[in-house]
Design a protein around this motif. Structure first.
Motif, PDB file in Angstrom:
ATOM      1  N   PRO A 102      -2.514  -4.375  -2.046  1.00  0.00           N
ATOM      2  CA  PRO A 102      -2.685  -3.829  -0.685  1.00  0.00           C
ATOM      3  C   PRO A 102      -4.019  -4.229  -0.054  1.00  0.00           C
ATOM      4  O   PRO A 102      -4.106  -4.444   1.140  1.00  0.00           O
ATOM      5  CB  PRO A 102      -2.626  -2.318  -0.893  1.00  0.00           C
ATOM      6  N   SER A 110       0.982   3.909  -2.989  1.00  0.00           N
ATOM      7  CA  SER A 110       0.689   5.325  -2.735  1.00  0.00           C
ATOM      8  C   SER A 110       1.840   6.189  -3.215  1.00  0.00           C
ATOM      9  O   SER A 110       1.618   7.245  -3.833  1.00  0.00           O
ATOM     10  CB  SER A 110       0.465   5.563  -1.241  1.00  0.00           C
ATOM     11  N   PHE A 152       3.453   9.975  -9.617  1.00  0.00           N
ATOM     12  CA  PHE A 152       2.774  10.111 -10.921  1.00  0.00           C
ATOM     13  C   PHE A 152       1.929  11.387 -10.958  1.00  0.00           C
ATOM     14  O   PHE A 152       1.968  12.160 -11.932  1.00  0.00           O
ATOM     15  CB  PHE A 152       1.895   8.876 -11.164  1.00  0.00           C
ATOM     16  N   ALA A 153       1.175  11.606  -9.856  1.00  0.00           N
ATOM     17  CA  ALA A 153       0.311  12.798  -9.794  1.00  0.00           C
ATOM     18  C   ALA A 153       1.152  14.076  -9.820  1.00  0.00           C
ATOM     19  O   ALA A 153       0.787  15.061 -10.479  1.00  0.00           O
ATOM     20  CB  ALA A 153      -0.547  12.757  -8.531  1.00  0.00           C
ATOM     21  N   LEU A 154       2.294  14.022  -9.124  1.00  0.00           N
ATOM     22  CA  LEU A 154       3.191  15.187  -9.076  1.00  0.00           C
ATOM     23  C   LEU A 154       3.742  15.498 -10.471  1.00  0.00           C
ATOM     24  O   LEU A 154       3.773  16.664 -10.896  1.00  0.00           O
ATOM     25  CB  LEU A 154       4.346  14.893  -8.107  1.00  0.00           C
ATOM     26  N   PHE A 179     -12.797   9.079  -6.448  1.00  0.00           N
ATOM     27  CA  PHE A 179     -11.669   9.112  -7.395  1.00  0.00           C
ATOM     28  C   PHE A 179     -10.435   8.487  -6.739  1.00  0.00           C
ATOM     29  O   PHE A 179      -9.784   7.612  -7.331  1.00  0.00           O
ATOM     30  CB  PHE A 179     -11.374  10.554  -7.823  1.00  0.00           C
ATOM     31  N   ALA A 180     -10.150   8.936  -5.517  1.00  0.00           N
ATOM     32  CA  ALA A 180      -8.963   8.413  -4.818  1.00  0.00           C
ATOM     33  C   ALA A 180      -9.127   6.921  -4.533  1.00  0.00           C
ATOM     34  O   ALA A 180      -8.194   6.131  -4.753  1.00  0.00           O
ATOM     35  CB  ALA A 180      -8.741   9.190  -3.526  1.00  0.00           C
ATOM     36  N   ALA A 181     -10.320   6.532  -4.051  1.00  0.00           N
ATOM     37  CA  ALA A 181     -10.545   5.119  -3.709  1.00  0.00           C
ATOM     38  C   ALA A 181     -10.462   4.244  -4.957  1.00  0.00           C
ATOM     39  O   ALA A 181      -9.793   3.202  -4.952  1.00  0.00           O
ATOM     40  CB  ALA A 181     -11.912   4.963  -3.041  1.00  0.00           C
ATOM     41  N   ARG A 200       1.059  16.989 -12.463  1.00  0.00           N
ATOM     42  CA  ARG A 200       0.762  18.377 -12.030  1.00  0.00           C
ATOM     43  C   ARG A 200       1.795  19.355 -12.560  1.00  0.00           C
ATOM     44  O   ARG A 200       1.463  20.477 -12.952  1.00  0.00           O
ATOM     45  CB  ARG A 200       0.711  18.429 -10.496  1.00  0.00           C
ATOM     46  N   GLY A 241       0.822  -1.209   0.000  1.00  0.00           N
ATOM     47  CA  GLY A 241       0.000   0.000   0.000  1.00  0.00           C
ATOM     48  C   GLY A 241       0.855   1.259   0.000  1.00  0.00           C
ATOM     49  O   GLY A 241       0.576   2.210  -0.740  1.00  0.00           O
ATOM     50  N   VAL A 242       1.890   1.237   0.823  1.00  0.00           N
ATOM     51  CA  VAL A 242       2.772   2.413   0.904  1.00  0.00           C
ATOM     52  C   VAL A 242       3.483   2.619  -0.438  1.00  0.00           C
ATOM     53  O   VAL A 242       3.571   3.759  -0.937  1.00  0.00           O
ATOM     54  CB  VAL A 242       3.797   2.230   2.056  1.00  0.00           C
ATOM     55  N   LEU A 298      -6.504  11.359 -18.652  1.00  0.00           N
ATOM     56  CA  LEU A 298      -6.661  11.969 -17.316  1.00  0.00           C
ATOM     57  C   LEU A 298      -8.068  12.530 -17.132  1.00  0.00           C
ATOM     58  O   LEU A 298      -8.703  12.323 -16.087  1.00  0.00           O
ATOM     59  CB  LEU A 298      -5.644  13.087 -17.121  1.00  0.00           C
ATOM     60  N   TYR A 327      -6.911   3.990  -6.144  1.00  0.00           N
ATOM     61  CA  TYR A 327      -6.104   3.161  -5.219  1.00  0.00           C
ATOM     62  C   TYR A 327      -6.421   1.679  -5.419  1.00  0.00           C
ATOM     63  O   TYR A 327      -5.499   0.847  -5.492  1.00  0.00           O
ATOM     64  CB  TYR A 327      -6.403   3.592  -3.782  1.00  0.00           C
ATOM     65  N   MET A 372       1.780   6.436  -6.932  1.00  0.00           N
ATOM     66  CA  MET A 372       0.669   7.283  -7.400  1.00  0.00           C
ATOM     67  C   MET A 372       0.928   8.757  -7.126  1.00  0.00           C
ATOM     68  O   MET A 372       0.599   9.621  -7.952  1.00  0.00           O
ATOM     69  CB  MET A 372      -0.643   6.844  -6.731  1.00  0.00           C
ATOM     70  N   ILE A 373       1.516   9.048  -5.975  1.00  0.00           N
ATOM     71  CA  ILE A 373       1.791  10.458  -5.645  1.00  0.00           C
ATOM     72  C   ILE A 373       2.842  11.020  -6.599  1.00  0.00           C
ATOM     73  O   ILE A 373       2.714  12.143  -7.102  1.00  0.00           O
ATOM     74  CB  ILE A 373       2.221  10.599  -4.164  1.00  0.00           C
TER      75      ILE A 373
END
Lengths: 294, 161
Positions: A156, A69, A75-77, A124-126, A80, A65-66, A98, A129, A72-73
């Motif tokens: 996870p 996450s 990737f999102a960064l 969206f987040a769930a 952005r 899970g970590v 997207l 994930y 994904m973070i």
């Protein structure tokens, strides 16, 4: 590429594949450390293979899970910083992906509830994930347990603790929708669905665990390790990643919409003179007359 | 915490929750909100464009109506003008015809008068000529009968002068 060259390339490819297959058969599976029963029991209970996370002994699912996450973070960064500022009115391929991903959940939230700002973000987040986490098991990222055994990290949410977290959090979000839409009465409405956290959690856990168990079973026997993993590993995983992401987000938004709905109940059917007698009673009284007349 | 069935562990549940909360926050700030805002902006942009187009269409339709009305009015005016002109032309034509008829009648009557006058003059002239001829003949006759008398008269006259 000419026909002869193509034939040559196919032949080389077949020889290489055959060499690998022969090598796999000759080297054998090595000494068995765990029986299939132990593997499957551990996949359900996680009581043998624990991994270390910042000094804590945790289930491999939490580490997965970590990592998910983190991926994904990052990737999102990247999106952005490098992609979103270059968005155009006529979208390109990646922008379209997207926008579709976000648009699906925005529309799902709008379609189910009037109060949908937070719901859209949550589903969206769930959804992201669950989908990414389930696909993560495809890559077979390796981790070493505290006993020094190498394992491949599972999804996870195939960890019961992860599934309970997701189910209960979804229920809390539904309760919050009840409060936002109906105040204290909303809590009552949400509490009526008291079985939801359990059903959401165990549905997710059961679905992802069954996928993990089938995969474990297939990979455990070398005789099942040819061709079959392509179907089991890739197609099944892709399929239940999509299905589980859809099911949890859909159920959450449905129940959220139900408990946050604050439109008044329609009044009972009354006669035109307002006597309060139900129309059904009138119908019952008239029916025999009609039958008699006929 | 152990002892719960299926090795449910509250610490790990909370760790999962912590992990997911961070993921939720990051995804909301970095991906969900900017993309949703952009989509809303685009929807607004196209809605605005659509309303402007609608407005322009409305204006064009009202202008079309105004121009159609003007064309209708112009047609009516033209028709009225044409009818008036036709009437005037007809009146003018009638007037000219009447005038021409009148002129023709006058010319004919004048010609008739002139012809009568000339006829009378010719007759009178013919009568005069006949008279003269008759008179001349008579005089000749008379002169032939008394030529000697006449010669004497002539001489007398000459002598008298």
């Amino acid at each position: 590429m000419s026909k002869q060259e193509r034939r040559k390339a196919i032949l080389i490819f077949a020889v290489i594949a055959l060499v690998f297959m022969v090598g796999a058969i000759l080297t054998g599976a090595g000494p068995e450390k765990e029986t299939i029963q132990e593997v499957m029991r551990d996949a359900v209970l996680h009581d043998i293979n624990k991994v270390s996370l910042f000094g804590l002994e945790v289930n491999p699912g939490l580490l997965a899970g970590v990592i998910v996450s983190g991926i994904m973070i990052v990737f999102a960064l990247i999106c952005r910083i490098f992609v979103i500022p270059k968005f155009t009115m006529v979208p390109g391929k990646f922008q379209l992906v997207l926008e579709t991903a976000v648009g699906i959940f925005v529309n799902m939230a709008k379609g189910n509830s009037k109060i949908n700002r937070f719901l859209g973000a949550y589903i969206f987040a769930a959804g992201a994930y669950i989908f990414t986490g389930t696909l993560f098991e495809l890559f077979g990222v390796q981790a070493v347990t505290i006993n020094g055994v190498s394992i491949s990290l599972p999804a996870p949410l195939s960890d019961i603790n992860g599934a309970i977290m997701m189910g209960c959090l979804s229920y809390l979000v539904i309760v919050s929708g009840g409060i936002a839409g109906n105040g204290i009465r909303g809590i009552g409405k949400a509490l009526k669905e008291y079985s939801l956290p359990i059903s959401l959690s165990f549905r997710l856990f059961g679905a992802l665990l069954s996928g993990a168990l089938v995969t474990e079973l297939v990979y455990h026997y070398s005789s099942l390790s040819y061709v079959l993993p392509v179907l089991v590993g890739v197609l099944f995983t892709l399929l239940h990643a999509l299905i589980q992401a859809y099911v949890l987000t859909m159920l959450t938004s449905l129940f959220y919409g139900q408990v946050s709905d604050n439109t008044p109940k329609p009044l009972k059917d009354k006669n035109a003179d307002g006597t309060g007698r139900k129309i059904t009673r009138l119908k019952l009284r008239r029916l025999p007359k009609l039958q008699h007349h006929n | 915490m152990t002892g719960l069935p299926l090795n449910i562990d509250f610490q790990q549940i909370l760790l999962h929750l912590f992990n997911f909360t961070i993921l939720f926050g990051a995804l909301y700030i970095l991906l969900y909100k900017p993309v949703r805002d952009f989509m809303a902006k685009r929807t607004e942009y196209y809605a605005d464009m659509d309303s402007k187009a609608e407005e322009a269409l409305h204006e064009a339709e009202s202008s079309k109506e105004v121009y159609a009305e003007k064309v209708r009015t112009f047609d009516e005016e033209t028709r009225a003008e044409k009818a008036k002109m036709n009437q005037e032309v007809a009146a003018q034509r009638d007037r000219q015809l009447a005038q021409a008829k009148e002129d023709a009648e006058k010319i004919v009557s004048d010609a008739r008068v002139e012809a009568n006058r000339e006829k009378e003059e010719i007759i009178a002239s013919a009568q005069r000529e006949i008279t003269d001829m008759v008179t001349g003949a008579m005089e000749k006759l008379t002169l032939e009968q008394s030529a000697s008398d006449a010669f004497d008269q002539f001489l007398d006259a000459a002598e008298a002068e």
